[in-house]
Design a protein around this motif. Structure first.
Motif, PDB file in Angstrom:
ATOM      1  N   THR A   1      42.026  43.171  44.131  1.00 37.32           N
ATOM      2  CA  THR A   1      42.625  44.431  43.447  1.00 37.32           C
ATOM      3  C   THR A   1      44.295  44.489  43.637  1.00 37.32           C
ATOM      4  OG1 THR A   1      42.502  45.779  45.841  1.00 37.32           O
ATOM      5  CG2 THR A   1      40.709  45.738  44.045  1.00 37.32           C
ATOM      6  N   THR A   2      44.628  45.070  42.608  1.00 40.15           N
ATOM      7  CA  THR A   2      46.161  45.222  42.452  1.00 40.15           C
ATOM      8  C   THR A   2      46.677  46.537  42.200  1.00 40.15           C
ATOM      9  OG1 THR A   2      46.344  43.074  41.460  1.00 40.15           O
ATOM     10  CG2 THR A   2      48.192  44.383  40.933  1.00 40.15           C
ATOM     11  N   VAL A   3      47.482  47.083  42.626  1.00 45.00           N
ATOM     12  CA  VAL A   3      48.067  48.579  42.432  1.00 45.00           C
ATOM     13  C   VAL A   3      49.406  48.312  41.776  1.00 45.00           C
ATOM     14  CG1 VAL A   3      49.584  48.473  44.507  1.00 45.00           C
ATOM     15  CG2 VAL A   3      48.895  50.722  43.366  1.00 45.00           C
TER      16      VAL A   3
ATOM     17  N   LYS B   1      38.852  40.269  38.504  1.00 42.33           N
ATOM     18  CA  LYS B   1      39.691  41.158  39.207  1.00 42.33           C
ATOM     19  C   LYS B   1      40.367  42.482  38.677  1.00 42.33           C
ATOM     20  CE  LYS B   1      43.762  38.672  37.292  1.00 42.33           C
ATOM     21  NZ  LYS B   1      45.040  37.858  37.805  1.00 42.33           N
TER      22      LYS B   1
ATOM     23  N   ALA C   1      50.425  43.521  44.383  1.00 45.14           N
ATOM     24  CA  ALA C   1      51.008  44.764  43.569  1.00 45.14           C
ATOM     25  C   ALA C   1      51.991  44.266  42.548  1.00 45.14           C
ATOM     26  CB  ALA C   1      51.847  45.710  44.432  1.00 45.14           C
TER      27      ALA C   1
ATOM     28  N   VAL D   1      44.308  46.880  49.339  1.00 47.11           N
ATOM     29  CA  VAL D   1      45.017  46.196  48.128  1.00 47.11           C
ATOM     30  C   VAL D   1      45.819  44.939  48.855  1.00 47.11           C
ATOM     31  CG1 VAL D   1      46.524  46.283  46.285  1.00 47.11           C
ATOM     32  CG2 VAL D   1      44.976  48.149  46.707  1.00 47.11           C
ATOM     33  N   LYS D   2      45.747  43.713  48.008  1.00 48.53           N
ATOM     34  CA  LYS D   2      46.560  42.755  48.410  1.00 48.53           C
ATOM     35  C   LYS D   2      47.695  42.337  47.433  1.00 48.53           C
ATOM     36  CE  LYS D   2      44.171  42.096  52.309  1.00 48.53           C
ATOM     37  NZ  LYS D   2      44.459  42.528  53.596  1.00 48.53           N
TER      38      LYS D   2
ATOM     39  N   ALA E   1      42.810  46.310  38.364  1.00 48.38           N
ATOM     40  CA  ALA E   1      44.242  46.508  38.594  1.00 48.38           C
ATOM     41  C   ALA E   1      44.000  48.002  38.304  1.00 48.38           C
ATOM     42  CB  ALA E   1      45.364  45.971  38.116  1.00 48.38           C
TER      43      ALA E   1
ATOM     44  N   SER F   1      38.292  46.859  47.083  1.00 43.52           N
ATOM     45  CA  SER F   1      38.580  46.207  48.062  1.00 43.52           C
ATOM     46  C   SER F   1      37.341  45.715  49.011  1.00 43.52           C
ATOM     47  CB  SER F   1      39.833  46.456  48.777  1.00 43.52           C
ATOM     48  OG  SER F   1      40.850  46.616  47.863  1.00 43.52           O
TER      49      SER F   1
ATOM     50  N   ALA G   1      48.395  52.282  49.099  1.00 48.25           N
ATOM     51  CA  ALA G   1      47.533  51.235  48.588  1.00 48.25           C
ATOM     52  C   ALA G   1      47.427  50.088  49.385  1.00 48.25           C
ATOM     53  CB  ALA G   1      48.319  50.617  47.096  1.00 48.25           C
TER      54      ALA G   1
ATOM     55  N   LEU H   1      40.501  51.983  44.702  1.00 52.32           N
ATOM     56  CA  LEU H   1      41.040  50.639  45.146  1.00 52.32           C
ATOM     57  C   LEU H   1      40.261  50.229  46.567  1.00 52.32           C
ATOM     58  CD1 LEU H   1      44.710  51.160  44.325  1.00 52.32           C
ATOM     59  CD2 LEU H   1      43.239  49.423  43.562  1.00 52.32           C
ATOM     60  N   ARG H   2      40.143  51.408  47.454  1.00 53.58           N
ATOM     61  CA  ARG H   2      39.394  51.089  48.477  1.00 53.58           C
ATOM     62  C   ARG H   2      37.918  50.430  48.576  1.00 53.58           C
ATOM     63  NH1 ARG H   2      35.883  52.919  51.964  1.00 53.58           N
ATOM     64  NH2 ARG H   2      35.405  54.580  50.841  1.00 53.58           N
TER      65      ARG H   2
END
Length: 394
Positions: free
Chosen positions: A264-266, A224, A295, A292-293, A226, A258, A287, A254-255
């Protein structure tokens, strides 16, 4: 005529230091006063860098102060250039037992970071090398070219028990020198062969170079990523994080991650009161639209030398906000500039800290973030074969 590089005790060196600007009065109710500002390095010498000065490390018995002898000889000093030395470490996995961190082991392919983020909490680690947490931290770097081989050896040990390895928790594994060194990619290749889980934190769009490896690992719940997005303002980002990827490129990274099926994490990190805290909702929204799912956020941390480096930067770039920023920081740190207590150091305390946390939670709820947390597995771990080890017949 050359300038003098005067060596003296730390106590006497303060007498020669002159602040580039007059520091305003301290915020009301401050529990501690700041020391005198360091001498700022001339702008052209530090172009593209984050720190304003280059004070000696805190463990040094003496300090060196460059001053002009009256012949404008400081103009002859060369600009700071990035140099990379080899770090001959014997082990590459670092352990920690901090109760408020979600991992117990990490890898740092590099020491120092060319991104130059002025607020970086890792800056004080350069003092252990006899170097400055200021400009030295972002220009005198150390690489660990043997990291992949060392990692494979450690994973092969019979007493090794697999758990997620965090990478990027101290300095960025995808900082600019990674383009040529490719140490991080070598580490990922070892982890993929061993089916070992990894969590990556970065500010660089260079992470997309390794989508091929990361996507294969993600299919087996082994990876994963971030990305920290501190601001959407390109001017603020360039001033505060001079050599990190632009906010737009981070969102694009991030896009891409994903879309490749990589969790992914922002990270809205750090949140700096009166500077970027107003952007929390916009960063999360951007995000979420990038796919992104998950945060998270971290409040600004100012341990050791970072406090004065951040103060110098703030005075040079946003002097009108200086008192407000530090007043709010102290409101969230029990009246101090920094509180290192486990459990509160990442989020702060008090009404202002609570409000930031609540805003973050409400925004995540509206955007559907953090409904599910990705979990990595160690079920697939295959211990690497040690050199000379006999293979099993069964």
């Amino acid at each position: 005529m050359a300038c003098y590089d005067l060596t003296m005790s730390r106590a006497s060196s303060r007498a020669l230091k002159r602040p580039p600007v007059t520091a305003p009065s301290e915020p009301a109710g401050a529990s501690s006063s700041f020391p005198e500002l360091s001498v700022a390095i001339e702008r052209e010498r530090r172009r593209g860098r984050g720190a304003q000065s280059n004070d000696s490390g805190r463990f040094e018995a003496e300090a060196r102060v460059a001053f002009d002898d009256g012949w404008q000889s400081l103009d002859e000093l060369p600009p700071f250039k990035t140099t990379v030395a080899v770090d001959t470490a014997r082990k590459v996995i670092t352990r920690n037992d901090s109760p408020d961190i979600g991992f117990d082991r990490s890898i740092n392919p590099y020491r120092g970071c060319e991104h130059g983020c002025v607020y970086c909490f890792a800056r004080p680690t350069h003092a252990f090398l006899g170097l400055s947490p200021g400009l030295d931290f972002e220009s005198k770097l150390f690489a660990k070219p043997d990291a992949p081989a060392l990692l494979e050896k450690e994973l092969a040990a019979q007493d090794y028990e697999p758990r997620m390895i965090a990478i990027g928790t101290n300095t960025d594994p995808y900082q600019p020198i990674e383009r040529e060194r490719k140490i991080m990619r070598g580490i990922l290749e070892v982890l993929e062969r061993a089916s070992h889980p990894v969590g990556i934190v970065t500010k660089s769009a260079l992470v997309t170079r390794d989508i091929d490896i990361l996507s294969r690992m993600a299919k087996r719940n082994l990876a994963k990523v971030a990305l920290s997005v501190t601001t959407l303002d390109p001017k603020l980002a360039r001033t505060m994080e001079p050599r990190a990827s632009t906010p737009t490129r981070r969102l694009e990274a991030l896009r891409q991650l994903s879309e490749a099926g990589i969790p992914t994490t922002v990270m809205v990190a750090p949140v700096i009161p009166a500077l970027n805290d107003s952007e929390i909702e916009r960063i999360l929204d951007a995000a979420a639209h990038a796919g992104v799912k998950e945060a998270s956020y971290v409040l600004l941390r100012l341990p050791l030398e970072v406090r004065d480096l951040f103060r110098e930067w703030l005075m040079a770039n946003y002097p009108d906000r200086y008192r407000h920023v530090f007043t709010m920081i102290r409101d969230m740190r029990g009246g101090r500039d920094y509180d290192s207590q486990w459990g509160t150091r990442m989020k702060g305390t008090g009404p202002m800290a609570w409000m930031i946390g609540r805003r973050f939670e409400i925004a995540c709820e509206k955007l559907g973030l953090n409904k599910r947390r990705s979990k990595l597995t160690t079920d697939h771990f295959a211990r690497p074969k040690r050199s000379g080890q006999q293979l099993s017949l069964f």
